[in-house]
Design a protein around this motif. Sequence first.
Motif, PDB file in Angstrom:
ATOM      1  N   THR A  65       0.499  -0.569  -0.022  1.00 11.40           N
ATOM      2  CA  THR A  65      -0.296  -0.170  -0.568  1.00 11.40           C
ATOM      3  C   THR A  65       0.957   1.260   0.047  1.00 11.40           C
ATOM      4  N   LYS A  68       2.397   1.778  -3.556  1.00 10.31           N
ATOM      5  CA  LYS A  68       1.199   2.240  -4.327  1.00 10.31           C
ATOM      6  C   LYS A  68       0.872   3.135  -4.186  1.00 10.31           C
ATOM      7  N   THR A  71       4.277   5.698  -5.860  1.00 11.25           N
ATOM      8  CA  THR A  71       4.632   5.398  -6.997  1.00 11.25           C
ATOM      9  C   THR A  71       2.768   6.340  -7.360  1.00 11.25           C
ATOM     10  N   ILE A  73      -0.578   5.633  -8.015  1.00  6.60           N
ATOM     11  CA  ILE A  73      -1.101   4.956  -8.241  1.00  6.60           C
ATOM     12  C   ILE A  73      -2.843   4.797  -7.141  1.00  6.60           C
ATOM     13  N   LEU A  74      -2.555   5.182  -5.456  1.00  7.96           N
ATOM     14  CA  LEU A  74      -3.589   5.696  -4.924  1.00  7.96           C
ATOM     15  C   LEU A  74      -3.205   6.628  -4.159  1.00  7.96           C
ATOM     16  N   ARG A  92       1.507  12.040 -10.699  1.00 12.62           N
ATOM     17  CA  ARG A  92       1.902  10.606 -11.464  1.00 12.62           C
ATOM     18  C   ARG A  92       2.698  10.638 -12.781  1.00 12.62           C
ATOM     19  N   ARG A  93       1.490  11.422 -13.653  1.00  6.45           N
ATOM     20  CA  ARG A  93       2.175  11.187 -14.392  1.00  6.45           C
ATOM     21  C   ARG A  93       3.986  12.142 -14.707  1.00  6.45           C
ATOM     22  N   ALA A  96       5.848   9.729 -13.018  1.00  6.01           N
ATOM     23  CA  ALA A  96       5.812   8.850 -13.951  1.00  6.01           C
ATOM     24  C   ALA A  96       7.735   8.634 -14.702  1.00  6.01           C
ATOM     25  N   SER A 101       8.645   0.901 -10.857  1.00  6.81           N
ATOM     26  CA  SER A 101       8.537  -0.128 -10.035  1.00  6.81           C
ATOM     27  C   SER A 101       8.814  -1.567 -10.447  1.00  6.81           C
TER      28      SER A 101
ATOM     29  N   GLY B 114       0.983   2.854 -13.392  1.00  6.21           N
ATOM     30  CA  GLY B 114       2.214   3.737 -13.238  1.00  6.21           C
ATOM     31  C   GLY B 114       3.180   4.543 -13.896  1.00  6.21           C
ATOM     32  N   PRO B 116       3.623   7.081 -17.867  1.00  8.37           N
ATOM     33  CA  PRO B 116       3.490   8.002 -18.108  1.00  8.37           C
ATOM     34  C   PRO B 116       2.921   8.318 -19.414  1.00  8.37           C
ATOM     35  N   GLY B 281      -2.484  -5.141  -1.914  1.00  7.95           N
ATOM     36  CA  GLY B 281      -2.008  -3.757  -0.461  1.00  7.95           C
ATOM     37  C   GLY B 281      -2.968  -2.827  -1.251  1.00  7.95           C
TER      38      GLY B 281
END
Lengths: 357, 281
Positions: A65, A68, A71, A73-74, A92-93, A96, A101, B114, B116, B281
Motif C-alpha cells: 500500500t 502504491k 508511486t 497509484i493510490l 503521477r504522470r 512516472a 517499479s 504507474g 507516463p 495492498g
Amino acid sequence: MPIIEVDGLVKTFRTRERDAGLAGSLRSFVAPRYREREAVKQISFCLEPGEVLAFIGPNGAGKSTTIKILTGILYPNAGRASVLGLTPWQQRRKLAFHIASAFGQKSQLWYHLPPQDTFDLLARIYELDMNEYRKRRAFLVDVFDIADYIRTPARKLSLGERMRCELAAALMHRPSVVFLDEPTIGLDVIAKQRVRDLIGQLNIEEGLTVFLTSHDAGDIEQVCRRAIVINHGEIILDTPVARMKRDYLKVKTVDLLLEEAATTLLKADAESGKLQLSIQSPSTIHEEMLETEGITVLKAKGHGLKLEIDTALCPLEPIIAAIMQHCHILDMTIADPPMEEIIAKIYSEKGQGGSIS
Amino acid sequence: MNTIIAQPEKSFKQNMGYALRKYTTVFHVSIANNLAYMGEVVFRTIFLVVFVYVFLQLWTATFAAKGIHSLSGFRISDMVWYLATTETIALSLPQLTRLIDQEVRSGQLAYLLGRPCSYVFYHYAQYLGGRLVRLVINAAVAFIVAMLFVGPPPFSWMGLLVWPLVVFLAISIDFAVYFSIGLLAFWTEETTPFFLIVNRLALVLGGVLAPLEVLPQPIRGLAQVLPFSAVLYGPARTLVHFELDHFIGLLVQQFITLAIGSLVLFVLYRIATRRVNINGG
C-alpha cells in the motif's frame, strides 16, 4: 534534500463483510455491512538519494500500500508524501518518468513476445531518445547478462531469467528511484543472489535509490543498508541493517542431510538429557571439542540434522567445517529466521504486546 | 515544495507527437502479440463456417417455402454476405472486459497506472491491434466461405470504400462499452453478467443474424433506435447494400453513440481511479 518524504500517511480501505452460510449471503445482499481497515496508520519517514531501504513486514502489514501511494497509484486518506519533490497522487504522470517499479509477482513483459519488444515499447512510453535508448539497452543487457534470451518469448523464460528482464525493463529509462516489491519471490538461491548483486551494483554505479519490500531476510541483509519494519500499518523499527543483523538476524537454522546417522555427531547432556552437538573442533592438534554454546539441536532423525545457531556466540563456518571433518554432508540449507519471528522479537524487546498477523 | 527533477516543458505539438508514437507502438506490439494466437483465431473461424452454412440452408428453405426471391430487398446471396460480414465483426471481439476485470482484481493495473501514458488509450491501442488481427483473419475466411456458397459479393465500390471507416467507429463503440463494463470490477465482484447481457443484446438487437429490415415490428423499431445496430447491422448493411442516406444516418448514429460511450467510460474511469483498491495492498 530527501528524495522521499512521508509524513503522517494514512490509508484506509473499506471492505464488505459477509457472514457465513446462505442466510449470511442473503443478509449481505439486502443490507451490506462494511468494515474500515487501516492499511497504513500515520507513518512518517525520509529517504536520502542513493539509500537502499528495506521496507519489511508480514503479509498485510501495509508495505505494498505504501509503495502504491508513493508511486501515485493510490490516494491516501490523510498525510503528506513527496517523491523527488512531487506529490505522487497529484503529479503521477510527471513523476512516472523518474521512478520505476517492479513487482515480483506481476509481470510487465508481453507474454508471447521477446523482452526486446517490451523494451522497445517502454522506450516509446518513456519518450526516450532512440540512440540513448539503444546504448542504455546494451548496457543493461550486459549488466543483467540477458543477451541470450532477450529474443526469446517471455513465456519461455525461467522465473530467474524473467525477473532479470523485468528489472532491466524497469531501469530502461534511468529512474532515480526504484520501488521493488518482493523482487526475489519464488526464485531459487542462485537466481536470488544474482538479483541481489545486480541491485547492489546499480546502486553503487548509478547512485540508484532503492525502496525494497521483501519477506526474505536475505534480501535485507545482502542488499540494504537501512531497514524499516512495518506491522499492522505502523512503523515498529527504523534501523541500520548492520544493527538489525546483530539484533534480530543472528540466529540461523541449518538443515543438514548427512551420509552417516545424525546421532554419531550428538550426545545427550548428562543433566538435562537434551541432545548436544559433540564433535572435535576443526584443525586442532589437541583434539579439543567444539564449543557448543549457542547451538541448539532442533531435530535429529536418521541422516537429517537440524540445528539452530546463534552466530553472535558461534560463527557458522567453524561448525560446518567441524561437521564436514567428521562426516560427509550430502545437502545443506541455511535459513534466516522468518519475518514473523523477527517482528515478535522486536515487540518483545520494546515491551509491547503486538500481534503479527 | 521544490522538485528535485528538472524536466523541460514540452510544447503541445511535441506532446502529441510523443503520444502518437507511444500508442502506435502499443498497437504494433499488440498485433505482434496477437499473431501468436493465430492458430486459435483461425480455429475459431470454424464456428463462422458452420454458422454461414446453417443460415444458408435456413434462408434457402424460407425463400422456397414463401416462394420469393428476395426479402425486404435482400436475396439469398445478400443474406449470406450480410451474415458473413456481421460475423466477421462480431467474432473479432477480444476478451476486453475480462482483461480489464482481471487487471483490476489482480493489481496488474499498478504497472500501467504507474507509467507516463494513459491507461485508457494504452488499452485502446492494444485492443485495436488485437481486433485488427482477428478482423483480417475472419474477413479472409468469411470471404472464401461466402464465395464458395453463393458466389461473388454484391458489394459496391462506395460500400467497400467507406466500410473501413464505419467498422473503425463500430469497434471503437465496442471498446467504450466493454471497457466500461470491465471498469465495473472496481465496484462489483463479477462483471461477466453485465458482459453477457450487453453482448447477447448486441447480437440479437444488433442485427447479427439478419438485417433489421426483415425483423417484425415493434422489434425492428426498437433495434433501430438502440445503439447496438451501429456496431453490426450498420457496417454490414453499408457493405452489402450501400445507400448514401443510410450511410450518413449511420455515421451520425455512430458518432453520437461513441461520444456518449466515451463520456461514460471517462467518467467511470475518473471515479474508479480515485477509489483504486488494489489487491495485495
